[in-house]
Design an enzyme around this catalytic site. Structure first.
Site, PDB file in Angstrom:
ATOM      1  N   ASN A 199      32.271  28.343  35.552  1.00 49.76           N
ATOM      2  CA  ASN A 199      31.565  29.597  35.252  1.00 49.76           C
ATOM      3  C   ASN A 199      31.388  29.611  33.749  1.00 49.76           C
ATOM      4  OD1 ASN A 199      30.646  32.149  34.787  1.00 49.76           O
ATOM      5  ND2 ASN A 199      32.493  33.213  35.495  1.00 49.76           N
ATOM      6  N   LYS A 244      29.849  31.636  31.955  1.00 45.15           N
ATOM      7  CA  LYS A 244      29.783  32.993  31.387  1.00 45.15           C
ATOM      8  C   LYS A 244      28.619  33.073  30.382  1.00 45.15           C
ATOM      9  CE  LYS A 244      34.602  33.618  32.494  1.00 45.15           C
ATOM     10  NZ  LYS A 244      35.847  34.322  32.259  1.00 45.15           N
ATOM     11  N   HIS A 290      32.269  39.160  39.888  1.00 46.03           N
ATOM     12  CA  HIS A 290      33.238  38.724  38.870  1.00 46.03           C
ATOM     13  C   HIS A 290      33.844  39.962  38.211  1.00 46.03           C
ATOM     14  CE1 HIS A 290      35.012  36.929  35.335  1.00 46.03           C
ATOM     15  NE2 HIS A 290      34.965  35.772  35.979  1.00 46.03           N
ATOM     16  N   GLU A 297      34.419  40.631  35.287  1.00 48.29           N
ATOM     17  CA  GLU A 297      33.710  41.072  34.077  1.00 48.29           C
ATOM     18  C   GLU A 297      32.509  41.936  34.446  1.00 48.29           C
ATOM     19  OE1 GLU A 297      33.358  37.141  32.436  1.00 48.29           O
ATOM     20  OE2 GLU A 297      35.533  37.114  32.151  1.00 48.29           O
ATOM     21  N   GLU A 340      40.800  35.665  41.367  1.00 52.94           N
ATOM     22  CA  GLU A 340      40.963  35.591  39.919  1.00 52.94           C
ATOM     23  C   GLU A 340      41.753  36.795  39.415  1.00 52.94           C
ATOM     24  OE1 GLU A 340      37.648  32.934  38.162  1.00 52.94           O
ATOM     25  OE2 GLU A 340      36.965  34.993  38.118  1.00 52.94           O
ATOM     26  N   GLY A 379      40.961  34.064  30.811  1.00 53.60           N
ATOM     27  CA  GLY A 379      40.735  33.906  29.376  1.00 53.60           C
ATOM     28  C   GLY A 379      41.952  34.212  28.520  1.00 53.60           C
ATOM     29  N   SER A 429      42.389  30.799  33.662  1.00 50.84           N
ATOM     30  CA  SER A 429      43.050  29.828  32.783  1.00 50.84           C
ATOM     31  C   SER A 429      43.431  28.537  33.494  1.00 50.84           C
ATOM     32  CB  SER A 429      44.264  30.462  32.095  1.00 50.84           C
ATOM     33  OG  SER A 429      43.862  31.582  31.328  1.00 50.84           O
TER      34      SER A 429
HETATM   35  P1  13P Z   1      39.056  31.221  32.266  1.00 50.22           P
HETATM   36  O1  13P Z   1      39.154  29.888  32.987  1.00 50.22           O
HETATM   37  O2  13P Z   1      38.394  31.117  30.929  1.00 50.22           O
HETATM   38  O3  13P Z   1      40.350  31.951  32.260  1.00 50.22           O
HETATM   39  O4  13P Z   1      38.030  32.107  33.145  1.00 50.22           O
HETATM   40  C1  13P Z   1      38.243  32.209  34.491  1.00 50.22           C
HETATM   41  C2  13P Z   1      37.076  32.901  35.078  1.00 50.22           C
HETATM   42  O5  13P Z   1      36.870  34.084  34.878  1.00 50.22           O
HETATM   43  C3  13P Z   1      36.158  32.108  35.905  1.00 50.22           C
HETATM   44  O6  13P Z   1      35.252  32.920  36.559  1.00 50.22           O
END
Ligand code: 13P
Length: 250
Positions: free
Chosen positions: A10, A12, A95, A97, A167, A173, A213
């Protein structure tokens, strides 16, 4: 039959179109593994160049979002048919976010899941708890609520073909990965929830990823768990490490 692992990046809100092409080129020799489905979920503006760049390879392209209407006056949104026409196969839905910053709720996400199926796109439906929820012991209730709400009206056949990404928000992150046991506990509970809504056959087929992560160092332990069928990877999908995750079994 064993489920095929699915490792998805992803990206982002990272990578301009020209940077995206360069990343695909960097990763091309590193992400070859026939045992695994490999997906790059990329920003909308990168979809066309990335589809072009991965042509002829084992990599499929996903979108990070889409809208629920067919076309029309929705300034700034992307219709499912646009994704399909551009060569997209997967779409991330819900997601954390998007839930947090763009206030997408379960009723809206349910519409997106149904709309994705209408167009033959495979949803990667995300769920996950906050640290507060984990600490107060409601993680499994919360995840079940998200899954049940977001999958209203999805048929067993559709459910069997889709992907759910667990997640934990506190692990995204932050560098704080869930332990393999913590991740397995929730992924197993998701599979049980699917068995409850549908049947065991559907639950055995649906693929459940862990995200948060995940990196080259911790992927082996996570992916060894029986109910973790892959990863949804943020930060580590933007560098060569992604190739190591894809080749976790080599
Ligand atoms: P990270 O791997 O940067 O923690 O992000 C995970 C994520 O949100 C994947 O959709």
């Amino acid at each position: 039959m064993a489920r095929k692992k699915i490792i998805a990046g992803n990206w982002k809100m990272n990578k301009t179109p020209s940077e995206a092409k360069a990343l695909v080129e960097l990763l091309a020799p590193l992400v070859q593994n026939d045992d695994v489905d490999v997906v790059y979920c990329v920003p909308a503006i990168d979809i066309v160049p990335v589809v072009e760049s991965v042509k002829g390879s084992n990599v499929a392209v996903g979108a990070e979002n889409m809208y629920v209407e067919e076309s029309g006056a929705y300034t700034g949104e992307i219709a499912p048919a646009m994704l399909v026409d551009a060569g997209v196969k997967y779409v991330i839905i819900g997601h954390s976010e998007r839930r947090e910053y763009f206030k997408e709720d379960d009723a809206f996400l349910n519409k997106k899941v149904l709309k994705a199926f209408e167009h033959g796109l495979t949803p990667i439906l995300c769920c996950g708890e906050t640290l507060e929820q984990r600490e107060s012991g409601v993680t499994l209730d919360w995840i079940r609520l998200q899954i049940k709400s977001d999958m209203q009206g999805v048929t067993a056949e559709q459910a069997a073909s889709m992907v759910i990404a667990y997640e934990p928000i506190w692990a995204i992150g932050t560098g704080k990965t869930a332990t393999a046991d913590q991740a397995e506990e929730v992924c197993k509970a998701i599979r049980e929830c699917i068995a409850e809504i549908y049947d065991t056959d559907t639950a055995e087929k649906i693929r459940i990823q862990y995200g948060g992560s995940m990196n080259a160092g911790n992927c082996k332990e996570l992916l060894a768990k029986p109910d973790i069928d892959g990863g949804l990877i943020g930060g580590a999908s933007l560098k060569a490490d992604f190739g190591e995750i894809v080749n976790y079994n080599k």
